[in-house]
Enzyme design. Structure first.
Site, mmCIF file in Angstrom:
data_model
loop_
_atom_site.group_PDB
_atom_site.id
_atom_site.type_symbol
_atom_site.label_atom_id
_atom_site.label_comp_id
_atom_site.label_asym_id
_atom_site.label_seq_id
_atom_site.Cartn_x
_atom_site.Cartn_y
_atom_site.Cartn_z
ATOM 1 N NE ARG A 29 -3.806 -1.667 2.720
ATOM 2 C CZ ARG A 29 -4.677 -1.605 3.711
ATOM 3 N NH1 ARG A 29 -4.938 -0.458 4.298
ATOM 4 N NH2 ARG A 29 -5.290 -2.693 4.146
ATOM 5 C CG HIS A 75 -6.561 -1.519 -5.066
ATOM 6 N ND1 HIS A 75 -5.248 -1.744 -4.701
ATOM 7 C CD2 HIS A 75 -7.007 -0.564 -4.216
ATOM 8 C CE1 HIS A 75 -4.913 -0.966 -3.698
ATOM 9 N NE2 HIS A 75 -5.970 -0.234 -3.372
ATOM 10 C CE1 TYR A 119 -23.761 14.079 -10.819
ATOM 11 C CE2 TYR A 119 -22.513 14.139 -8.759
ATOM 12 C CZ TYR A 119 -23.725 14.062 -9.436
ATOM 13 O OH TYR A 119 -24.890 13.966 -8.734
#
Length: 794
Positions: A29, A75, A119
């Site tokens: 990570r 992931h 969006y």
């Protein structure tokens, strides 16, 4: 199943579980790989975008679609974590070279969040594609995804030295990384230099190719030391400072902030400035507004009339994030291990990685070319033995039989036989045959070229060098962050917050100190007199020498400025001086070190020792230091001198010696002096100063008698002589002596505290060894204990 229970200590279980968790965070990570400079989430985003066909020359697609692709295939974490990582890769104020091309609201430098992923739209940038180039051509290893259903790249081929170019930051377990971004062209120049000169020195790389980080928001790095430390040791701290300019608007001046430090929130920065103005910490600002637009940052700080722009800017640097510190920690994964590396290590790791990628790609192309060449050889054999081919095919009952007969009759491989069976009849046309021959020749050249790369290190380096040059040509741009080499400018000191102006300081007999801009405004209180005055800058250092050999230090700007009829403050307001100590000399030390070259402080003690030390020995940040080494002695006076002018020393019993300054050596601060005058048993020094042939020596006895003698009447002698007699009567004991001009006035102080003045012109003039005359007969003085020259201001 039979249940089995194994006893285990809870400490061991916790240690094992935490270690596994730590490794997962470190490798999976938080830390980037030194090869492609990416953390797993960023690598997966880029690879998934390529798999979706989101290339730079194709239309954008919804961000949610890419996030879903990453989550579903590679992931298995939260969607917000993936989207946030994607957003940062698209922000021009976060990434030096953006890897994601975003459409829609992707946040702002004011801290505004990006719009929801449903969006916004996204695709790869062209430079991101350079990280993925040739990924399907066996250039890097692929590993199983989280559920083993798909394969994902262990690392991207990355033609871009992305770890340095875009930098990285992250917090793992027990460690963190903070790698600043750099200019692509400069990093590539450094790589090429290191490729040409493998033993290149770090200093050469920094000086000629890679001077330091280059941030997307521009601004300036102040000082080189932090950069050098980070590049050498992998850790360092640099100072980032905003860029600004001054614009005139009518009678006012405006400070315009055009670039701010990396990762500083512009909206919060403006709030910080406004808060300082409201609290009165910065009083020179009359208005503050943000005029930033798509063209860039423009913060307008309107100043009051007569305000000093640089002084205001220094205060803003000191108290706001217009100046910040950026800590560098070059920590990355190398062979799945976290390692703190210097710049040369990171550059070499990238070169080694790219060499291996080029080898893998070359081997892939070689295998592909050799396979094709093998097929073409079979086709040529078929054309050369066309009758046999036709006969075999006509007499065969199946494809398998035909293939086996061809292999036997023509002595060819299975693949060649299969390609002959699949060959179209049109390939038998003469022109097509010529194309096959041309292709064979071309493949032969390619195979030779690929083998040369794999077997020749110099050729491999040439390929890598050309590749780096091509990347620089495609993506290089101008450096944005200026580097100010002077490390002394990195820290904003108190002096930087003070406006420099002329300063005149006076000290009265009763210990009142006053600061003003001009001599004409100096004055003492009633029943007091000025006995010392110096002139300099508000940024200079003020030194107070005591009779006990201490020197007390104040900055001139620490003394409160008084105007008009104000007489000043008691010195005790600024200095805590022991009761038994007395200030004997006031001096000013220029702010610029070594400016007063060949200037010294000369000391004379009561026991008749003289010592000289360089002025810069007394430059200190401490409130006080030892000025001279004293052995059961005390100081009479301290004067600023050069190394050759004559010195006069006067004793209580009325002897004066004049000798040259070159008769004794300059020594360190904490040293004893040399013998100035040979004193009798019951005598001691009461005065010393610099010889001036135009001055008089004024001698005042304890019972109020005086004379004045032209200094030029005292000849120069060897040091450590007995000196010349000032007056004839050996019964007189001097209360003090001063050098003064005919128009000067002298202060005399009695033991009971009464003080008064006499005019030098009123004192009878004599020759050395002459009489002493009563000058205070009409005054009701007790024994005189002090004599000072009065400083008069017109």
């Amino acid at each position: 199943m039979k249940e089995e229970i194994y006893p285990i200590a809870i400490e061991d279980k916790m240690k094992d579980a935490y270690l596994n968790y730590s490794l997962s965070v470190i490798i999976g990570r938080a830390l980037p790989d030194v090869r492609d400079g990416l953390k797993p989430v960023h690598r997966r985003i880029l690879y998934a975008a390529r798999e979706l066909g989101l290339l730079h020359n194709r239309p954008h697609k919804k961000s949610a679609r890419l996030v879903g692709e990453v989550l579903g295939k590679f992931h298995p974490h939260g969607d917000s974590a993936v989207y946030d990582a994607m957003v940062r890769m698209a922000q021009d104020f976060n990434q030096r070279y953006q890897l994601i091309d975003g459409h829609g609201n992707f946040g702002s430098i004011d801290g505004d969040s990006a719009a929801a992923m449903r969006y916004t739209e996204t695709k790869l940038t062209e430079i991101a594609e350079a990280l993925l180039d040739n990924i399907d051509e066996e250039t890097v290893n692929f590993i199983d995804n989280f559920d083993g259903s798909l394969q994902e790249p262990e690392v991207l081929p990355s033609k871009i030295p992305n770890l340095l170019v875009n930098g990285s930051s992250g917090i793992a377990v027990g460690m963190s990384t903070s790698i600043p971004p750099h200019n692509l062209g400069e990093v590539i120049d450094a790589l090429i230099h290191l490729l040409d000169y493998p033993n290149a020195r770090l200093e050469t790389i920094i000086k000629n190719h890679l001077p330091g980080p280059d941030f997307p928001t521009g601004a300036a790095i102040v000082g080189n030391d932090g950069i050098k430390s980070a590049y050498q040791n992998g850790k360092g701290k640099i100072t980032l400072r905003a860029k600004s300019k001054v614009e005139k608007e009518g009678r006012h001046q405006n400070l315009i902030i055009t670039e701010i430090p990396y990762q500083v929130n512009k909206a919060k920065l403006i709030e910080e400035i406004a808060d300082l103005v409201n609290k009165g910490k910065i009083s020179a600002v009359s208005d503050l507004r943000d005029e930033s637009d798509k063209k860039g940052i423009r913060i307008v700080i309107e100043l009051k009339s007569k305000a000093d722009p640089q002084l205001t800017l220094n205060r803003l640097y000191k108290y706001t994030n217009l100046q910040t510190n950026f800590r560098i920690n070059l920590l990355a994964l190398n062979d799945k291990k976290p390692v703190v590396m210097g710049l040369l290590e990171i550059l070499n790791h990238f070169l080694d990685f790219r060499k291996q990628v080029i080898k893998n790609h070359t081997q892939y192309n070689l295998n592909k070319s050799e396979n094709r060449y093998h097929i073409l050889a079979g086709l040529k054999r078929a054309i050369d033995e066309l009758d046999i081919v036709i006969k075999v095919i006509r007499n065969s009952q199946s494809k398998k039989e035909a293939r086996e007969k061809l292999m036997l009759e023509l002595d060819i491989s299975k693949q060649q036989a299969q390609s002959i069976l699949e060959m179209q009849l049109q390939r038998l046309v003469g022109m097509e045959f010529e194309k096959l021959e041309a292709e064979r020749e071309d493949l032969a050249e390619k195979i030779k070229y690929y083998k040369n790369i794999l077997n020749n290190e110099d050729e491999l380096n040439n390929v890598l060098r050309d590749e780096l040059k091509e990347i620089k040509k495609s993506f290089d741009d101008q450096r944005r962050t200026e580097i100010i080499a002077d490390d002394s400018k990195a820290e904003i000191t108190k002096d930087d917050l003070i406006k420099e102006k002329n300063a005149v300081l006076s000290l009265s007999y009763r210990g009142i100190i006053k600061r003003n801009e001009e001599f004409k405004n100096l004055r003492a209180a009633k029943n007091d007199y000025l006995v010392a005055a110096v002139e300099g800058s508000s940024l200079d250092q003020l030194l107070f020498f005591s009779d006990q050999g201490e020197v007390y230090n104040l900055q001139v700007h620490d003394i409160e400025e008084h105007h008009g009829l104000a007489t000043g403050d008691n010195l005790s307001k600024y200095l805590q001086i022991p009761i038994k100590e007395n200030i004997i000399s006031l001096n000013i030390l220029d702010k610029e070190q070594n400016k007063n070259q060949n200037q010294y402080y000369t000391f004379v003690t009561h026991s008749g020792l003289v010592k000289r030390s360089n002025i810069d020995e007394y430059r200190t940040n401490y409130s006080h230091i030892r000025a001279i080494k004293l052995d059961n002695d005390s100081l009479v006076n301290v004067e600023k001198t050069n190394a050759i002018e004559d010195i006069i020393v006067v004793s209580k019993n009325g002897y004066l010696i004049r000798f040259s300054g070159d008769t004794f050596s300059t020594t360190g601060r904490n040293t004893l002096g040399s013998r100035a005058i040979n004193l009798s048993k019951n005598d001691h020094v009461i005065y010393f100063n610099i010889f001036d042939k135009n001055d008089f020596l004024i001698s005042i006895s304890e019972d109020g008698r005086a004379n004045k003698i032209k200094l030029n009447n005292f000849r120069s002698q060897k040091r450590n002589g007995k000196g010349i007699r000032i007056f004839s009567n050996s019964k007189y004991k001097l209360a003090g002596a001063v050098t003064a001009a005919r128009d000067d006035k002298i202060l005399i102080a009695a033991k009971n505290g009464e003080i008064n003045e006499i005019v030098v012109a009123d004192i009878p003039e004599t020759s050395p060894g002459g009489n002493m005359y009563q000058v205070t007969k009409e005054l009701d003085f007790e024994k005189i204990v002090a004599v000072k020259k009065i400083i008069e201001v017109e």
